[in-house]
Scaffold this active site. Structure first.
Site, PDB file in Angstrom:
ATOM      1  N   ARG A  36      -0.062   2.153  -6.073  1.00  7.89           N
ATOM      2  CA  ARG A  36       0.306   0.759  -6.315  1.00  7.89           C
ATOM      3  C   ARG A  36       1.794   0.566  -6.589  1.00  7.89           C
ATOM      4  NH1 ARG A  36      -2.731  -2.706 -10.891  1.00  7.89           N
ATOM      5  NH2 ARG A  36      -4.531  -1.946  -9.733  1.00  7.89           N
ATOM      6  N   HIS A  82      -6.502  -3.763   1.716  1.00 13.08           N
ATOM      7  CA  HIS A  82      -6.016  -3.836   0.328  1.00 13.08           C
ATOM      8  C   HIS A  82      -6.908  -4.788  -0.465  1.00 13.08           C
ATOM      9  CE1 HIS A  82      -2.779  -2.852  -2.490  1.00 13.08           C
ATOM     10  NE2 HIS A  82      -2.742  -4.110  -2.875  1.00 13.08           N
ATOM     11  N   TYR A 127       0.884 -22.888   4.164  1.00 12.51           N
ATOM     12  CA  TYR A 127       1.961 -23.674   4.761  1.00 12.51           C
ATOM     13  C   TYR A 127       2.961 -22.811   5.529  1.00 12.51           C
ATOM     14  CZ  TYR A 127       0.272 -27.258   1.540  1.00 12.51           C
ATOM     15  OH  TYR A 127      -0.505 -28.150   0.865  1.00 12.51           O
TER      16      TYR A 127
END
Length: 753
Positions: A36, A82, A127
């Site tokens: 990570r 993931h 968006y």
């Protein structure tokens, strides 16, 4: 009951809570460190970043393709590779698209992807649109060429690369920061031209020293464009240990109208936050020389912060030096080169071991690519050999296919072909049986044979392999190289303004009342008649000076007290007691005050006829109890201090209550730091003790002053030119004033109009 319990516990592993918690925490720690938070030295990516890049390549979001909604990419990333929160994956993707966060962005974004002022002000993923940036080709171009190992994804249905086959040390080019369990990483970005030059030098000279590499790679190169002012020795030490810091300073210039314009900020410094830091100092009256701040940043000027000084006389370098020392206009970037090495273990790697290990990775990647290509070339040549046999014996091949039940086995035996060659022959289309195809096969054979020979030579020679790596690295530098943005500059250490230097230099008048109340008014022209006092109080004296000077008051016991004048209460009210700022002894009254530069001089005297000259610098004291300056003879009292303008021309005038006047040059008095002083006028000690005779006044008379000596309501005016009759040696009795003025009540000094 116990037997039943024992039977129910069979097959269940039992651990103490301590053992279980320790194992669980260690497992979690290793997961966070390896999967990570920390990047891999090979491609310089954390797992989430690697999965984003790979998922985008699988979605065919190549640099030349059309942008697609970011939500599409995030969905693939968390659904296939993931299994974490979508916001975490999207934030990692945004970071790779921000040209102010990454030196060489990996993602080409369209829409609102945040700003340097607020990196997290990006629009939602529904968006924004994105595709891979051209730079990402350096990580993905060799992915399908047998260069890296693959591993199953979290559910085992798909495969993902363990690491991407990066052509460059991406970790040093883009940098990274992360926090794991018990460790962290902070690696700054660098310039591709400088870094590749250092890598090539190390490739050519494996025994190169860090000092040699440092000449080619002098410092990090941040995307912001701020100056790097860390000394070369500090940067070398940072690269040597793998830990340290890089000091960055904003870039500014002064425009013709006097405004100071900041055009580049240190890495990850918000312009809005910076302006707030400066504004807070202005509100606290710590920046009186600044009158306005503006943020004029736009699409053309990503950073344009305007600081408006009070006037053109303000020293821009001094002002900015203060801001560098007190705001984020100057900032340290922490460096901790902690990475996961080729052995899969996290370790802090200094520059030299880092580059050596990456070269091992790149060499192995290049070798695997060449071996993969050689294998493909050999397979194709094998097929072409079989196809050529078929073309040379085309009629027999066609006859076998038409007449035999098992043509594959017959052809393998008849022409000594492999199963793979026969399958390729059987897949030939009729239109490929033309004579021209034989020519194409022979041409392809020749071309592939040359490539095979070249590949075998390269794989068999370490020198040829290094030459290939060098050529590819140079090609990357030519394609992606650019100028350094963070200029290396030697600068002096920034210094904040002292409290005294921040005070405005304005003319003020300090008023002290008879009962020891103090206040200040702006300017030197104060109308005494408009001042109000508490009942039973009145004005004692007024002292003029500047707001950045200390006010000094002289106590009746011969002690001098210093205090700042800029924060005295306004003259609109009654002021405040001096005893709130200083600690005078009980019964002390204040006989006079002084203000000015440290080198200015005053005459301190007693009515016993003694005095000396002292500079204001000698009177300064931070002690609230003051500083003992004047020793007062028995029966004597302290007189108000008098300013000396020109010791060579000024006259010291001493006047007793019995009408005696003595004048002599001020230069005849000694300059002392403290003490009783020298005798100015002879006052008999017996008459002093009974207060029969004493000095009424001591004044310094300049060429332009008029001395008014009062006896009752009548007075006599004396100028500098009138003093000839009263001139005498210091310490004499002096001459009598004219009849009618031999009982002196008070003396006033006025300027000659």
């Amino acid at each position: 009951m116990s037997d039943a319990l024992d039977m129910s516990m069979q097959g269940i592993e039992q651990l103490s809570l301590r053992e279980y918690a320790e194992k669980a925490y260690l497992d979690y720690s290793m997961y966070v460190i390896l999967d990570r938070a920390l990047p891999h030295i090979g491609d310089g990516l954390k797992p989430v970043q690697r999965r984003i890049i790979y998922a985008m390549s699988e979605l065919a979001l190549k640099p030349g393709s059309k942008h697609k909604k970011s939500a599409r990419t995030v969905g693939d990333v968390i659904g296939k590779f993931h299994p974490h929160g979508d916001s975490a994956a999207y934030e990692a993707m945004v970071l790779m698209a921000q040209d102010f966060s990454y030196r060489y962005p990996l993602v080409d974004g369209q829409g609102n992807w945040g700003s340097p002022d607020d990196p997290k002000s990006f629009a939602a993923m529904r968006y924004t649109e994105s595709r891979l940036a051209p730079y990402s080709d350096l990580l993905l171009a060799e992915l399908g060429q047998g260069t890296v190992d693959w591993q199953p994804n979290f559910d085992g249905e798909l495969e993902e690369p363990v690491v991407l086959p990066s052509k460059v040390p991406n970790l040093l080019l883009n940098g990274v920061s992360g926090i794991a369990v018990g460790m962290a990483t902070d690696i700054p970005p660098h310039n591709v031209n400088e870094l590749i030059a250092a890598v090539i030098h190390l490739l050519d000279k494996p025994k190169a020293t860090l000092e040699e590499l440092h000449e080619l790679l002098p410092a990090p190169d941040f995307p912001c464009g701020a100056e790097i002012i860390s000394p070369a020795s500090s940067l070398l030490e940072m690269y040597q240990s793998g830990r340290g810091s890089v000091k960055m300073r904003a870039v500014y210039e002064r425009e013709k109208n006097g405004d100071i314009v900041v055009s580049a900020l240190p890495h990850q410094v918000s312009g809005a936050k910076l302006l707030e830091q400066i504004a807070s100092q202005m509100r606290a009256k710590k920046l009186p020389m600044v009158v306005d701040l503006r943020d004029e940043s736009d699409h053309e000027n990503s950073t344009r912060l305007v600081i408006v000084p009070r006037s053109n006389r303000v020293d821009a370098d001094e002002l900015m030096g203060h801001l560098f020392a007190t705001t984020d206009l100057e900032k340290n970037a922490r460096v901790n080169m902690n990475v996961i090495g080729l052995d899969g273990k996290p370790q802090v790697k200094p520059l030299l071991p880092f580059l050596k290990e990456w070269l091992v990775f790149r060499k192995e990647t290049t070798r695997k690519r060449l071996e993969f290509r050689l294998e493909k070339v050999n397979k194709r040549l094998h097929i072409l050999d079989g196809m050529l046999v078929a073309f040379l014996n085309i009629d027999e091949v066609i006859d076998i296919i038409r007449t035999e039940d098992k043509p594959k086995a017959v052809m393998m035996e008849r022409f000594d072909l492999s199963e793979r060659q026969v399958e390729a022959i059987l897949e030939i289309k009729l239109r490929q049986l033309a004579k021209l195809e034989e020519v194409k096969i022979r041409a392809e054979q020749d071309e592939l044979s040359k490539e095979r020979d070249n590949l075998e030579k390269t794989l068999g020679s370490d020198a040829r392999l290094k030459t290939l790596m060098r050529k590819e690295l140079k090609a990357v530098a030519e394609a992606y190289g650019d100028e350094r943005r963070s200029v290396l500059v030697e600068r002096n250490e920034a210094k904040a303004f002292s409290e005294q230097s921040l005070i405005s230099n304005d003319p003020i008048s300090v008023i002290v009342s008879e009962k020891g109340w103090v206040r200040s008014a702006k300017g030197h022209e104060v109308d005494v008649n408009k001042l109000s006092f508490k009942s039973g109080d009145g004005m004692a004296f007024i002292v003029t000076g500047r707001s950045n000077q200390n006010m000094m008051v002289l106590g009746s016991f011969g002690r001098c007290y210093s205090m700042p004048s800029y924060n005295l209460p306004s003259a609109r009210g009654y002021g405040e007691p001096l005893s709130g700022r200083i600690n005078p002894p009980s019964g002390a009254v204040f006989v006079g005050g002084m203000m000015g530069q440290d080198e200015e001089r005053y005459v301190l005297s007693t009515d016993a006829g003694y005095g000396f000259i002292v500079s204001l610098g000698e009177l300064q004291s931070k002690n609230k109890a003051g500083k003992k300056v004047v020793s007062i003879p028995a029966g004597g009292e302290l007189l108000p201090p008098r300013k000396v303008t020109d010791p060579e021309k000024d006259l010291l005038v001493c006047i007793s209550n019995q009408g005696r006047l003595l004048s002599f040059p001020v230069s005849e008095l000694p300059q002392l730091a403290k003490g009783k002083g020298n005798k100015m006028m002879n006052i008999p000690s017996a008459k002093l003790k009974t207060r029969e005779e004493f000095l009424v006044s001591v004044h310094v008379l300049t060429m332009t002053d008029v001395l008014k000596v009062y006896s009752g309501k009548q007075f006599i005016s004396l100028k500098h030119s009138d003093m000839e009759h009263y001139l005498g040696e210091r310490g004499r009795r002096g001459n009598k004033l004219p009849r009618g003025y031999q009982r002196v009540d008070r003396v006033e000094l006025e300027a000659d109009d």
